[in-house]
Design a protein around this motif. Structure first.
Motif, short mmCIF file in Angstrom:
data_model
loop_
_atom_site.label_atom_id
_atom_site.label_comp_id
_atom_site.label_asym_id
_atom_site.label_seq_id
_atom_site.Cartn_x
_atom_site.Cartn_y
_atom_site.Cartn_z
N GLU A 65 0.79 -1.23 0.00
CA GLU A 65 0.00 0.00 0.00
C GLU A 65 0.83 1.29 0.00
N GLY A 66 1.67 1.44 -1.03
CA GLY A 66 2.42 2.68 -1.20
C GLY A 66 3.84 2.66 -0.66
N HIS A 67 4.26 1.57 -0.05
CA HIS A 67 5.60 1.49 0.56
C HIS A 67 6.54 0.62 -0.29
N GLU A 68 6.18 0.42 -1.58
CA GLU A 68 6.92 -0.49 -2.44
C GLU A 68 8.38 -0.09 -2.64
N SER A 69 8.64 1.17 -2.90
CA SER A 69 10.02 1.61 -3.14
C SER A 69 10.92 1.34 -1.94
N GLU A 70 10.37 1.57 -0.75
CA GLU A 70 11.16 1.33 0.46
C GLU A 70 11.45 -0.16 0.63
N VAL A 71 10.48 -1.01 0.35
CA VAL A 71 10.71 -2.46 0.45
C VAL A 71 11.80 -2.88 -0.53
N LEU A 72 11.73 -2.38 -1.76
CA LEU A 72 12.75 -2.73 -2.75
C LEU A 72 14.12 -2.18 -2.36
N GLU A 73 14.15 -1.00 -1.77
CA GLU A 73 15.42 -0.43 -1.30
C GLU A 73 16.05 -1.34 -0.25
N GLY A 74 15.23 -1.91 0.62
CA GLY A 74 15.71 -2.81 1.65
C GLY A 74 15.98 -4.22 1.14
#
Length: 190
Positions: free
Chosen positions: A110-119
């Motif tokens: 729900e909108g936090h995709e870039s952060e998950v991919l960064e991690g």
């Protein structure tokens, strides 16, 4: 998750669920499946470990998010007052260190995709798993920009066609790293 475990009971599956109510339901469902390699983490996947504010969806439990940049789905569409809780976070790089190499990673945050991919940068660089990501609009473009340099190609997971501006579910594959048998089985599923 349940479909995969139904077909392959010994499959290694890890789920990350920060909403305590949803994690409880997952654990109850897991008892029915008796899957020996199903791990349920009461954590949110993100770009760092620690604590973060999570907005719960008290109506459907389906749209809770760490993304605090805009009003929540439930607040916007159902006038639900937000309920924020503190949750623990981890990165997929850290979480997958002691697991078998991931073949498939599903991201619905729900909108936090870039952060998950960064991690997940190290995991993506080394293993290049198939990714299924729910995202749309500008956020989807950011995902494509992050994954394209790693050789990923993008399809609409619902139609099997090329992604378009209205695509919400993205199937991201790296043709050089993805086993052809997996690609053909995904194509069979549509």
């Amino acid at each position: 998750t349940w479909h995969a475990l139904e077909r392959h009971v010994n499959l290694h599956v890890a789920t990350f669920e920060p909403d305590p109510r949803n994690a409880k339901l997952l654990r109850q469902s897991a008892k029915q499946w008796k899957a020996p390699n199903l791990l349920i983490y009461s954590l949110a996947a993100s770009n760092k470990t620690g604590q973060a504010t999570f907005t719960q969806d008290l109506l459907s439990s389906a749209t809770g998010s760490l993304d605090q940049s805009e009003t929540s789905f439930a607040e916007r569409h159902y006038s639900q007052q937000p309920r924020n809780i503190e949750v623990s976070t981890t990165t997929l790089d850290i979480a997958t260190r002691d697991m078998p190499p991931p073949l498939l990673v599903k991201i619905d945050v729900e909108g936090h995709e870039s952060e998950v991919l960064e991690g997940a940068e190290q995991m993506l660089e080394v293993h290049r798993p198939i990714l299924m990501i729910e995202s749309f609009g500008v956020r989807a473009q950011a995902i494509w920009a992050r994954l394209a340099p790693l050789g990923y190609k993008f399809l609409d997971a619902d139609t099997g066609q090329n992604t378009r501006s209205e695509t919400m579910n993205h199937l991201c594959v790296n043709p050089q790293k993805t086993k052809p048998i997996l690609l053909s089985r995904l194509a069979e599923k549509g």
